[in-house]
Enzyme design. Structure first.
Site, PDB file in Angstrom:
ATOM      1  N   ASP A 170      -0.103  -5.930   8.429  1.00  0.00           N
ATOM      2  CA  ASP A 170       0.893  -5.640   7.901  1.00  0.00           C
ATOM      3  C   ASP A 170       1.809  -6.759   8.037  1.00  0.00           C
ATOM      4  O   ASP A 170       2.572  -6.857   9.285  1.00  0.00           O
ATOM      5  CB  ASP A 170       1.414  -4.146   8.445  1.00  0.00           C
ATOM      6  CG  ASP A 170       0.779  -2.986   7.857  1.00  0.00           C
ATOM      7  OD1 ASP A 170      -0.434  -3.201   7.666  1.00  0.00           O
ATOM      8  OD2 ASP A 170       1.209  -1.924   7.945  1.00  0.00           O
ATOM      9  N   LYS A 233       4.758  -2.144   1.171  1.00  0.00           N
ATOM     10  CA  LYS A 233       5.230  -1.315   2.381  1.00  0.00           C
ATOM     11  C   LYS A 233       6.796  -1.554   2.219  1.00  0.00           C
ATOM     12  O   LYS A 233       7.331  -2.413   2.087  1.00  0.00           O
ATOM     13  CB  LYS A 233       4.615  -1.765   3.325  1.00  0.00           C
ATOM     14  CG  LYS A 233       5.169  -0.800   4.763  1.00  0.00           C
ATOM     15  CD  LYS A 233       4.203  -1.091   5.967  1.00  0.00           C
ATOM     16  CE  LYS A 233       4.741  -0.607   7.186  1.00  0.00           C
ATOM     17  NZ  LYS A 233       3.995  -1.103   8.442  1.00  0.00           N
ATOM     18  N   LYS A 269       3.087   1.860   0.798  1.00  0.00           N
ATOM     19  CA  LYS A 269       3.047   2.513   1.973  1.00  0.00           C
ATOM     20  C   LYS A 269       4.525   2.672   2.369  1.00  0.00           C
ATOM     21  O   LYS A 269       5.160   1.712   2.614  1.00  0.00           O
ATOM     22  CB  LYS A 269       2.628   1.649   2.998  1.00  0.00           C
ATOM     23  CG  LYS A 269       2.890   2.107   4.619  1.00  0.00           C
ATOM     24  CD  LYS A 269       1.867   1.387   5.554  1.00  0.00           C
ATOM     25  CE  LYS A 269       2.228   1.562   6.998  1.00  0.00           C
ATOM     26  NZ  LYS A 269       1.536   0.870   7.840  1.00  0.00           N
TER      27      LYS A 269
END
Lengths: 333, 795
Positions: A170, A233, A269
């Site tokens: 991430d 995300k 996300k």
């Protein structure tokens, strides 16, 4: 520029579905710049979306189980130690009490969370704890959460996490590139990060709370997908404003548009501040309505959360017993 | 289905709202009585109407069909209550309205469920939209009740109001009608729609519980026949109606000449304009809210999608995709988007219009899923390749059916948008504020939503242009529909005392003097002096029988030409207030320079004393100054709607106004009517006093020397009632002001139904120098219509 004529037909789109990893594409600035987002209209959509849909009884239970399987169970604290990470791993692999699993009739589903998400330091411990379970480890990277380190260090950090066994990375973007409109820099940086990830899935954190406008969110989403993001995300969980539904609406629409134009499915996300089962359902409604059922599964949808799982347990218990449970009835992570 | 199965399919499943409390309440009251004079009464007749739940097709309740005796009783009760209610102090009325608002809030879910059972609309909409707007409307008007006599001191309540409401938003339309009436001190007899009377009857209980004085609110049920009796009833001072243009038209005709006030909120075929720089995904949701809200049974539904050509393909593809995800079903399911059509007859109408669309060659698209077979359902439907000439592009379908057309330029978008007799609402979608604010004033519609649609609030006036009706509901502008100017009666009595006496006798002329040059007062059309089309003239006789001149006998063609000239001068509306003011001041200046001449003319014409004639000319100059002053000061409002954005209420000119002037005060009355209309940007066709037309024909020379653009004011002399009728029947005239006799007033109101133009008629003999005539607001409001432009913003 990809005009209406270049749009893929439904048939062509279907052939790509769920099969190909997003390979990215050359930066198309004319496409980025024709992005138009109307904040008020987006907020209206977000606020009515959750009043247009609801699920009850068995349906609610099933949806919450589905949400559970999409959780990136996360701990990103300064006081994380190998011990509490190992406990969290154990909870992620075995999220529900056996008696509940049995009562729900889902023993065969062998449910677990989607991934465990930790700082780079703790990747080896998590990998060890999850060996053989099929649950991947995700590492936050590139100078998480602010991203204020030099690019070579970012790339080193990604490589180190991949080497340590993280299957998902991430990364955070450099917000400055967005705020100064330097889309080329954002694209280039994200693209080399993706190369550094190799086979690991790359989730690109936009830190929407620091991007100032929904217009910026939409443009940044597109640029990161063009650069090869597997997921986009919302937040690190460390910004003052985290995952909000209006931002979710903007990002999911960007994903849809990218899919319409390129055929690639990019995952989504939301992260930060998602603590209740009701919130999880709202995000699921958003996924189903704006993107379709494929985005209800962990391949394309994750919920970045640390305490959400406990509330899902509570709601499932209520569904099964009709009584409100005490926290001490559920094994702590 | 097992949890494990659903885990795979991820379907929504049923999410029913409980109907039991609502059904229990219905059971307790079924069959329903009428609510008259604060109590429940049996109808004098025995006829009943069966109410059906459209989502199941099964009976829900039975209500009374109120007949003449019941309407009589209700009107009588309202009349009796009016004396007390109209003199009830503001604060007391405010408390009652506040109590109604609170009661509705406290019982909100019961109201919502009843509404959905009765109407078929999704519980989400009745719960989240209708009922909150209802209580908001009562709160808002509780505030107006509190402030009324301080804010609007020169007005009094209109009296007994007959209110007839439709079935698409039963309780919300009740609130829009009852709240302003009660706030301003009128009493009401309300007839809910025959399909959907249930929430109105529940509301009657709240009225009782709040302790409103008996007779202030009366609720009578019945079909169109009951409505007709109410409309015709001589004891009713005003009719407020929301419904179809067809019925509105017949109400206009029915009430013509009765002196009843009228406000009508009628049909629409509202444009939904999408420019290529719009946020298309938000546009798609906008379309959902525009045409699939309340099954498309919304008078202001955005039912004509006008798309810029280059984005049509993308937008239509997005819409198809979205339509596949809409969910149709039982109104009480919390997770549906579209409920049931209210009744089989509506379903048939929608189906037959859709069939005609297909037959006329348009391309129809419906989603692949099927509607429930029980109950009255129609799938969301999108037509493309629609010609503006197609039936489905012109007729209000009142169902979930959208027709799509393309445009190339902003101008073409405006032309298409206005290519309809209706003018209720419009939506404009673009991220370019220059474009949005350029288009908004050009679209003929009472409400314009920029980057949004179907937003409503009590603080914003709602109502139509053109054949969508007149009058506003909500906002400050809506209050005037329920008020009369107090000074008006004083004006008539004052005037009766001021009858002119022709006591001065004819002016003796020196026989040796040169004869006067024979002058030919002409008509004044398009800035030119023109002869009458007929080639006939009529004599003008002074009160003492002397022939003092001749004016042209205007006919139908003169009026036609004058209206054409007035339309050609429509750029006047775009002139700045400052520019219009300058011209009005200049007219005053030139009139003042020639005041002796006008005084003499008036003395000749009317036989009035010289001092009175001088006073009238001075008053006319004063009035020109007044409206010159107002030209750049009659501001709009920024309404305080609950929105991050601006809701701008802008007074816009009506367009072309036809005017018939009274014989009283031949100069002052004409100036009093023409000046405000011109100040607000209208162009005028004026019929001067039939008996005393010469001061008007003299006036065109003043106009000519004052830079008034040709066609802004056109003067046609002749027989007042004949010409006024032609104006009223002219479908390209936007308003008619008539000051004359009862027969003429009736004719004008009756004929105005052709295009539902606004009318203002007065049959009393009025003193144009009295206080009422200085109430500029009255004149300026008649000269304008309020457009509300909703502009949400957000970086």
């Amino acid at each position: 520029m990809l005009g209406a004529n270049a749009m893929l037909t439904m048939v062509e789109r279907k052939s790509h579905e769920g099969t190909t990893r997003n390979a990215g594409m050359p930066l198309d600035l004319s496409w980025v710049r024709r992005t138009h987002v109307n904040r008020s209209a987006v907020e209206r959509r977000a606020s009515t979306l959750v009043t247009r849909r609801t699920v009850k009884k068995e349906w609610q239970a099933a949806w919450l189980l589905r949400a559970l399987t999409c959780i990136d169970l996360t701990t990103l604290q300064g006081d994380d130690t190998p011990g509490n990470v190992a406990r969290l791993c154990a909870k992620g692999v075995h999220p529900l009490r056996d008696d509940m699993t049995e009562a729900l009739g889902i023993e065969k589903l062998n449910l677990h969370v989607a991934a465990l998400c930790v700082y780079h330091n703790l990747v080896p411990e998590a990998v060890e704890a999850l060996r053989g379970t099929g649950v991947p480890v995700a590492a936050v990277s590139t100078g998480f959460p602010a991203g204020q380190i030099a690019l070579p260090q970012k790339l080193d950090e990604i490589s180190a996490s991949v080497d340590a066994g993280a299957q998902e990375i991430d990364i955070v973007i450099s917000r400055a590139h967005v705020l100064t409109g330097n889309w080329t820099a954002l694209y280039d940086e994200t693209k080399v990060c993706r190369q550094a990830c190799g086979d690991a899935q790359m989730k690109v954190i936009l830190a929407t709370g620091e991007l100032a406008t929904v217009q910026n969110v939409a443009m940044a989403s597109l640029v990161c997908m063009m650069a090869g993001a597997d997921f986009i995300k919302t937040s690190t969980g460390k910004e003052p404003v985290n995952a909000t539904l209006p931002v979710g609406v903007v990002m999911t629409r960007a994903i849809r548009e990218y899919r319409e134009q390129t055929g690639y499915n990019v995952g989504f996300k939301p992260a930060g501040g998602i603590r209740t089962a009701a919130q999880a359902l709202h995000w699921q409604f958003l996924m189903k309505e704006e993107l379709g059922d494929d985005w209800l599964k962990p391949a394309l949808f994750r919920l970045g959360a640390s305490s959400l799982l406990s509330d899902i347990e509570r709601q499932l218990s209520y569904f099964l017993t009709g009584r409100y449970a005490a926290d001490n009835h559920f094994p702590m992570p | 289905m097992s949890v494990a199965d659903i885990f795979e399919t991820m379907e929504y499943g049923p999410a029913p709202e409980s109907r039991d409390p609502a059904l229990h309440w219905i059971e307790e009251h079924n069959p329903f009585q009428l609510f008259i004079d604060g109590e429940w009464r049996d109808s004098a007749g025995t006829e009943r109407i069966d109410i059906v739940n459209p989502a199941t097709g099964k009976p829900l309740a039975a209500v009374a069909q109120a007949g003449e005796a019941d309407v009589d009783a209700a009107v009588e009760a309202a009349r009796a209550a009016f004396t007390g209610w109209s003199t009830t102090p503001d604060h007391v009325r405010a408390r009652y309205l506040y109590a109604l608002a609170r009661q509705i809030q406290r019982h909100s879910r019961l109201f919502a469920v009843l509404e959905s059972l009765d109407n078929g609309k999704p519980i989400r909409e009745s719960r989240d939209i209708d009922i909150p707007l209802v209580s908001r409307h009562f709160y808002y008007h509780a505030g107006w009740a509190q402030l009324l006599s301080k804010e609007l001191p020169h007005y009094r309540p209109v009296g007994v109001v007959g209110q007839i409401i439709p079935w698409n938003f039963p309780l919300l339309m009740l609130a829009w009608k009852i709240a302003p009436a009660l706030a301003t001190g009128s009493t009401v007899v309300l007839k809910p729609a025959e399909f959907t009377p249930v929430t109105a009857l529940r509301f009657a209980e709240i009225v009782q519980r709040a302790g409103l004085p008996a007779g202030v609110v009366n609720i009578i049920t019945g079909d169109g026949r009951t409505g007709e009796v109410l409309v015709r009833h001589p004891g009713v001072d005003k009719i407020a109606f929301t419904g179809s243009t067809e019925v509105g038209r017949s109400i206009r005709r029915e009430t013509a000449g009765t002196g009843k006030r009228l406000s009508l909120e009628l049909g629409g075929k509202s444009p939904f304009i999408v420019f290529d720089d719009a946020d298309l995904d938000s546009v798609v949701e906008g379309v959902v809210d525009a045409i699939w809200f309340n099954q498309g049974q919304v008078c202001c539904a955005g039912s004509r999608l006008l798309v810029q050509e280059d984005i049509e393909e993308r937008l239509i593809a997005k819409l198809h995709e979205r339509m596949e995800h809409l969910r149709v079903g039982d109104a009480l399911d919390k997770a549906i988007d579209i409920g049931a059509i209210v009744a089989p007859i509506q379903l048939q109408r929608i189906q037959s219009l859709v069939d005609s669309g297909v037959k006329e060659g348009a391309t129809m698209w419906q989603p692949t899923w099927a509607c429930p077979t029980e109950g009255y359902f129609f799938p969301p439907t999108l037509f493309t390749n629609v010609a503006p000439a197609a039936t489905i592009a012109q007729v209000e379908i009142f169902g979930p059916v959208l027709v799509s057309m393309t445009f190339r330029t902003p101008q073409e978008a405006v032309d298409l948008a206005n290519n309809t007799p209706y003018g209720l609402a419009a939506s404009i979608w673009t991220e370019n504020i220059n474009l949005a604010l350029d288009i908004a004033p050009q679209v003929k519609a009472g409400t314009v939503w920029i980057n949004c649609t179907n937003l409503f609030d009590a603080a914003s006036g709602f109502g139509g242009y053109r054949e969508s009706g007149f009058g506003r509901e909500g906002g400050r502008e809506g209050l005037y529909e329920y008020l009369r100017l107090t000074d008006m009666e004083d004006a008539t009595t004052a005037n009766s005392r001021r009858r002119r006496r022709a006591d001065s006798g004819p002016v003796q002329r020196d026989p040796s003097a040169l004869p006067l040059i024979d002058r030919t007062p002409k008509m004044y059309i398009g800035g030119k002096q023109v002869r009458p089309d007929s080639g006939y003239s009529q004599p003008v006789i002074s009160p003492n029988g002397e022939d003092i001149g001749e004016v042209g006998s205007g006919n139908r063609k003169d009026i036609r030409n004058a209206v054409e000239a007035a339309h050609k001068a429509s750029t006047w509306a775009g002139a700045t207030g400052h520019a219009r003011a300058q011209i009005l001041y200049y007219i005053a200046e030139n009139l003042s320079a020639r005041r002796r001449e006008f005084e003499a003319r008036m003395t000749d014409e009317t036989g009035t004393e010289a001092v009175r004639a001088a006073a009238e000319v001075e008053a006319a100059i004063d009035r020109l100054f007044t409206y010159a002053a107002w030209a750049d000061k009659f501001d709009g409002l920024v309404h305080r709607t609950p929105l991050r954005g601006l809701t701008l209420a802008i007074p816009e000119p009506l367009g072309v106004i036809g005017m018939a002037c009274p014989d009283d005060y031949p100069l002052l009355a004409l100036v009093s009517l023409v000046a405000p209309a011109v100040a607000m940007g209208n162009t005028i066709v004026v019929i001067p006093s039939e008996a005393h037309p010469l001061s008007a024909t003299d006036l065109y020379q003043v106009f000519d020397t004052s830079d008034l653009p040709g066609g802004v004011v056109n003067i046609v002399t002749g027989h007042r009632n004949t010409l006024a009728r032609v104006l009223a029947e002219h479908d390209d005239v936007d308003g008619v002001w008539y000051f004359g006799d009862a027969e003429g007033a009736r004719t004008v109101e009756y004929a105005s139904a052709g295009n539902m133009k606004r009318t203002w008629v007065e049959t009393a003999s009025l003193a144009w120098d009295a206080a009422w005539a200085n109430e500029s607001g009255l004149f300026l409001r008649e000269a304008t219509q309020v457009k509300n432009i909703w502009t949400p913003y957000g970086a």
